[in-house]
Design a protein around this motif. Structure first.
Motif, PDB file in Angstrom:
ATOM      1  N   ALA A 190       5.302  15.109  -5.607  1.00 49.51           N
ATOM      2  CA  ALA A 190       5.508  13.758  -6.122  1.00 49.51           C
ATOM      3  C   ALA A 190       6.905  13.311  -5.724  1.00 49.51           C
ATOM      4  O   ALA A 190       7.846  14.103  -5.752  1.00 49.51           O
ATOM      5  CB  ALA A 190       5.349  13.719  -7.644  1.00 49.51           C
ATOM      6  N   ASP A 191       7.061  12.043  -5.367  1.00 48.17           N
ATOM      7  CA  ASP A 191       8.375  11.513  -5.005  1.00 48.17           C
ATOM      8  C   ASP A 191       8.971  10.757  -6.192  1.00 48.17           C
ATOM      9  O   ASP A 191       8.255  10.311  -7.087  1.00 48.17           O
ATOM     10  CB  ASP A 191       8.314  10.638  -3.759  1.00 48.17           C
ATOM     11  CG  ASP A 191       7.053   9.781  -3.680  1.00 48.17           C
ATOM     12  OD1 ASP A 191       6.318   9.684  -4.682  1.00 48.17           O
ATOM     13  OD2 ASP A 191       6.796   9.203  -2.622  1.00 48.17           O
ATOM     14  N   THR A 192      10.300  10.579  -6.200  1.00 51.17           N
ATOM     15  CA  THR A 192      10.968  10.188  -7.450  1.00 51.17           C
ATOM     16  C   THR A 192      11.878   8.972  -7.359  1.00 51.17           C
ATOM     17  O   THR A 192      12.332   8.478  -8.391  1.00 51.17           O
ATOM     18  CB  THR A 192      11.814  11.362  -7.976  1.00 51.17           C
ATOM     19  OG1 THR A 192      12.854  11.674  -7.046  1.00 51.17           O
ATOM     20  CG2 THR A 192      10.956  12.599  -8.218  1.00 51.17           C
ATOM     21  N   ASP A 193      12.170   8.451  -6.171  1.00 55.36           N
ATOM     22  CA  ASP A 193      13.203   7.414  -6.057  1.00 55.36           C
ATOM     23  C   ASP A 193      12.638   6.009  -6.187  1.00 55.36           C
ATOM     24  O   ASP A 193      11.462   5.751  -5.945  1.00 55.36           O
ATOM     25  CB  ASP A 193      13.982   7.555  -4.742  1.00 55.36           C
ATOM     26  CG  ASP A 193      13.079   7.646  -3.505  1.00 55.36           C
ATOM     27  OD1 ASP A 193      11.918   8.095  -3.645  1.00 55.36           O
ATOM     28  OD2 ASP A 193      13.539   7.278  -2.412  1.00 55.36           O
TER      29      ASP A 193
ATOM     30  N   MET B  94      14.331  -1.087  -8.663  1.00 53.72           N
ATOM     31  CA  MET B  94      12.988  -1.185  -9.237  1.00 53.72           C
ATOM     32  C   MET B  94      12.111  -0.069  -8.681  1.00 53.72           C
ATOM     33  O   MET B  94      12.262   0.335  -7.529  1.00 53.72           O
ATOM     34  CB  MET B  94      12.374  -2.547  -8.888  1.00 53.72           C
ATOM     35  CG  MET B  94      10.920  -2.733  -9.326  1.00 53.72           C
ATOM     36  SD  MET B  94      10.191  -4.234  -8.630  1.00 53.72           S
ATOM     37  CE  MET B  94       8.488  -4.035  -9.186  1.00 53.72           C
ATOM     38  N   HIS B  95      11.177   0.400  -9.495  1.00 52.71           N
ATOM     39  CA  HIS B  95      10.141   1.299  -8.989  1.00 52.71           C
ATOM     40  C   HIS B  95       9.043   0.434  -8.349  1.00 52.71           C
ATOM     41  O   HIS B  95       7.929   0.324  -8.860  1.00 52.71           O
ATOM     42  CB  HIS B  95       9.570   2.168 -10.105  1.00 52.71           C
ATOM     43  CG  HIS B  95      10.249   3.493 -10.230  1.00 52.71           C
ATOM     44  ND1 HIS B  95      10.323   4.390  -9.183  1.00 52.71           N
ATOM     45  CD2 HIS B  95      10.895   4.069 -11.272  1.00 52.71           C
ATOM     46  CE1 HIS B  95      10.988   5.471  -9.580  1.00 52.71           C
ATOM     47  NE2 HIS B  95      11.347   5.304 -10.830  1.00 52.71           N
ATOM     48  N   ALA B  96       9.381  -0.160  -7.215  1.00 57.54           N
ATOM     49  CA  ALA B  96       8.477  -1.093  -6.553  1.00 57.54           C
ATOM     50  C   ALA B  96       7.455  -0.401  -5.670  1.00 57.54           C
ATOM     51  O   ALA B  96       6.644  -1.070  -5.024  1.00 57.54           O
ATOM     52  CB  ALA B  96       9.288  -2.092  -5.724  1.00 57.54           C
ATOM     53  N   CYS B  97       7.494   0.928  -5.624  1.00 55.62           N
ATOM     54  CA  CYS B  97       6.513   1.660  -4.802  1.00 55.62           C
ATOM     55  C   CYS B  97       5.670   2.619  -5.629  1.00 55.62           C
ATOM     56  O   CYS B  97       4.879   3.379  -5.088  1.00 55.62           O
ATOM     57  CB  CYS B  97       7.218   2.408  -3.677  1.00 55.62           C
ATOM     58  SG  CYS B  97       6.146   2.764  -2.271  1.00 55.62           S
ATOM     59  N   GLY B  98       5.856   2.604  -6.951  1.00 52.96           N
ATOM     60  CA  GLY B  98       4.982   3.395  -7.811  1.00 52.96           C
ATOM     61  C   GLY B  98       5.365   4.842  -7.990  1.00 52.96           C
ATOM     62  O   GLY B  98       4.564   5.630  -8.503  1.00 52.96           O
ATOM     63  N   HIS B  99       6.580   5.221  -7.610  1.00 51.21           N
ATOM     64  CA  HIS B  99       6.952   6.629  -7.748  1.00 51.21           C
ATOM     65  C   HIS B  99       7.037   7.056  -9.209  1.00 51.21           C
ATOM     66  O   HIS B  99       6.867   8.237  -9.520  1.00 51.21           O
ATOM     67  CB  HIS B  99       8.281   6.897  -7.038  1.00 51.21           C
ATOM     68  CG  HIS B  99       8.228   6.691  -5.556  1.00 51.21           C
ATOM     69  ND1 HIS B  99       9.286   6.953  -4.719  1.00 51.21           N
ATOM     70  CD2 HIS B  99       7.216   6.259  -4.746  1.00 51.21           C
ATOM     71  CE1 HIS B  99       8.939   6.670  -3.476  1.00 51.21           C
ATOM     72  NE2 HIS B  99       7.697   6.244  -3.473  1.00 51.21           N
TER      73      HIS B  99
ATOM     74  N   GLN C 180      -0.429  12.386  -3.451  1.00 50.42           N
ATOM     75  CA  GLN C 180      -1.141  11.123  -3.601  1.00 50.42           C
ATOM     76  C   GLN C 180      -0.154   9.980  -3.783  1.00 50.42           C
ATOM     77  O   GLN C 180       1.009  10.192  -4.125  1.00 50.42           O
ATOM     78  CB  GLN C 180      -2.113  11.179  -4.788  1.00 50.42           C
ATOM     79  CG  GLN C 180      -1.451  11.329  -6.150  1.00 50.42           C
ATOM     80  CD  GLN C 180      -2.456  11.256  -7.296  1.00 50.42           C
ATOM     81  OE1 GLN C 180      -3.655  11.035  -7.095  1.00 50.42           O
ATOM     82  NE2 GLN C 180      -1.978  11.422  -8.511  1.00 50.42           N
ATOM     83  N   HIS C 181      -0.651   8.755  -3.544  1.00 50.71           N
ATOM     84  CA  HIS C 181       0.186   7.559  -3.633  1.00 50.71           C
ATOM     85  C   HIS C 181      -0.625   6.427  -4.254  1.00 50.71           C
ATOM     86  O   HIS C 181      -1.737   6.142  -3.812  1.00 50.71           O
ATOM     87  CB  HIS C 181       0.660   7.138  -2.241  1.00 50.71           C
ATOM     88  CG  HIS C 181       1.898   6.301  -2.250  1.00 50.71           C
ATOM     89  ND1 HIS C 181       1.988   5.104  -2.927  1.00 50.71           N
ATOM     90  CD2 HIS C 181       3.105   6.498  -1.653  1.00 50.71           C
ATOM     91  CE1 HIS C 181       3.208   4.596  -2.744  1.00 50.71           C
ATOM     92  NE2 HIS C 181       3.900   5.431  -1.985  1.00 50.71           N
ATOM     93  N   VAL C 182      -0.070   5.783  -5.279  1.00 50.29           N
ATOM     94  CA  VAL C 182      -0.736   4.627  -5.876  1.00 50.29           C
ATOM     95  C   VAL C 182      -0.594   3.438  -4.931  1.00 50.29           C
ATOM     96  O   VAL C 182       0.428   3.259  -4.268  1.00 50.29           O
ATOM     97  CB  VAL C 182      -0.143   4.310  -7.269  1.00 50.29           C
ATOM     98  CG1 VAL C 182       1.297   3.838  -7.192  1.00 50.29           C
ATOM     99  CG2 VAL C 182      -1.015   3.307  -8.012  1.00 50.29           C
ATOM    100  N   THR C 183      -1.652   2.646  -4.853  1.00 52.91           N
ATOM    101  CA  THR C 183      -1.676   1.555  -3.875  1.00 52.91           C
ATOM    102  C   THR C 183      -2.569   0.431  -4.398  1.00 52.91           C
ATOM    103  O   THR C 183      -3.333   0.638  -5.348  1.00 52.91           O
ATOM    104  CB  THR C 183      -2.194   2.097  -2.524  1.00 52.91           C
ATOM    105  OG1 THR C 183      -1.810   1.241  -1.459  1.00 52.91           O
ATOM    106  CG2 THR C 183      -3.698   2.249  -2.531  1.00 52.91           C
ATOM    107  N   PRO C 184      -2.483  -0.777  -3.820  1.00 53.27           N
ATOM    108  CA  PRO C 184      -3.294  -1.889  -4.323  1.00 53.27           C
ATOM    109  C   PRO C 184      -4.758  -1.834  -3.899  1.00 53.27           C
ATOM    110  O   PRO C 184      -5.265  -2.707  -3.199  1.00 53.27           O
ATOM    111  CB  PRO C 184      -2.577  -3.129  -3.770  1.00 53.27           C
ATOM    112  CG  PRO C 184      -1.799  -2.666  -2.615  1.00 53.27           C
ATOM    113  CD  PRO C 184      -1.438  -1.238  -2.881  1.00 53.27           C
TER     114      PRO C 184
END
Length: 404
Positions: free
Chosen positions: A65-68, A97-102, A162-166
């Motif tokens: 998981a990524d954190t930034d 902002m956590h604009a990428c869902g990390h 995994q990565h959250v996405t629209p």
């Protein structure tokens, strides 16, 4: 003890931190790992964490998981919207902002680890989890590897992330082969000759040079790359000058380049360098431009056999039709360094974070691009549920598929 995942997510969303500055975030992760009784080590690759669950003989599964966060001013209007600020590498004070869902990635991972710990009698093997910093700089994975994470922990038999996405919540997007593009980040300094704004004839104006360069760079994808191929050339930042009546001595451009493979990379890079050099010469520049590569990311390539196996596991667990092929994303990731450096197969997938009814309405109206904010948008905000519970379930299913 049961983790309050919604409270955790809200807290992380309120307090994002820039790349390699994730000290508070790491502290939160460490506290939750301690609550779960999971062995871990902090400070790997500056602000990264590695955690390990040993549960007898069996495969070694790495989870990441990524954190930034990002230098973005949040406009979601959420009651837990970020008001945080940080200092970027140039020394500027910026919104964060956590604009990428990390924040969602961290929370889902901790929720999954809680479930895996509580069901240790149902699986065997070893789980290594890396909470990786600085994904947005494309530097965190390599920083952790350089700090010895692959040497100090059991080598993976598979790397999962995994990565959250629209996509609609409840949907999983994954494909075999190239899942995400390769990329390079370039910094370009254009040198002019500064002077008074009233005497442009006595100067070499780097602002005009930059404008011509930016416009010409757009022709690479539109006129120099086969329309059947993938290439992206984005100028994401331009800095020049401090006052309206002073022509500055230089302009700085920051570029993001994307391509599916090394062959395409070489072609696009040559075209970018040709245009930048030629436009500087056409402007009368007395000093050649400086072009430096800030970071390089390889394509994210999913192992065929492991992807087929995981796709089947997802469909068994969540129902047929849950998993879709999202196509190759032109975004880039550094997760694959863990797999590349260890020689392990990788499976990296996307999971939906958009209210299904809202997505269906936008799809029906043909307004997805306008109405569904994407990652890095100041309006990006996954619907908390069922996105969070789905993210937890995805990791649990994936990890257990490859454990004994």
């Amino acid at each position: 003890m049961t983790l309050d995942l919604e409270a955790l997510y809200t807290d992380l969303h309120r307090h994002p931190e820039l790349s390699f500055q994730e000290t508070r975030t790491a502290g939160v992760i460490a506290a939750k790992l301690t609550e779960l009784g999971i062995e871990f080590e902090e400070g790997i690759g500056r602000t990264g964490i590695a955690a390990i669950i040993r549960n007898g003989e069996g495969p070694v599964v790495w989870l990441r998981a990524d954190t930034d966060g990002l230098p973005v001013h949040e406009l979601t209007g959420l009651p837990y919207a970020s008001l945080a600020r940080g200092i970027d590498p140039a020394g500027a004070d910026v919104p964060v902002m956590h604009a990428c869902g990390h924040d969602m990635h961290i929370t889902a991972m901790l929720g999954a680890l809680e479930q895996l710990v509580s069901t240790k009698d149902e699986w065997s093997g070893t789980i290594v989890t890396v909470f990786q910093p600085a994904e947005e700089y494309g530097a965190g994975a390599q920083a952790m590897i350089a700090d010895g994470v692959l040497d100090r922990y059991p080598k993976p038999d598979v790397v999962l992330g995994q990565h959250v996405t629209p996509l609609p919540a409840g949907t999983i997007g994954v494909r075999s082969g190239t899942q995400m593009a390769a990329s390079d980040g370039l910094r370009v300094v254009l040198y002019g000759r500064g002077g008074h704004g009233s005497r442009p004839h006595s100067t070499v104006d780097p602002v005009v040079m930059a404008a011509a360069t930016i416009m010409r760079l757009q022709t690479i994808a539109s006129r120099e790359v086969d329309p059947r191929d993938v290439a992206v050339v984005t100028v994401g930042s331009i800095h020049a000058g401090l006052k309206n009546n002073i022509i500055p001595a230089e302009a700085v451009l920051e570029l993001s380049l994307r391509y599916p493979d090394d062959v395409a990379r070489d072609k696009v890079m040559q075209k970018v360098e040709r245009i930048i050099t030629a436009e500087a010469a056409a402007s009368g520049a007395e000093t050649a431009p400086d072009i430096t590569i800030d970071h390089t990311l390889p394509p994210t390539i999913n192992d065929v056999d492991a992807t087929v196996r995981l796709r089947a596991a997802f469909e068994r667990s969540f129902g047929e039709g849950t998993v879709v092929d999202p196509g190759m994303f032109t975004g880039s990731e550094d997760v694959s360094w863990f797999a590349r450096e260890s020689g392990a197969p990788l499976v990296y997938w996307f999971w939906g974070g958009v209210d299904p009814e809202k997505y269906a309405a936008a799809e029906s109206a043909g307004t997805i691009e306008k109405d569904i904010p994407t990652n890095h948008s100041p309006y990006f905000a996954p619907v908390m549920q069922p996105t969070l519970s789905n993210g937890v379930a995805n990791i649990v299913v994936a990890a257990r598929e490859f454990l004994a």
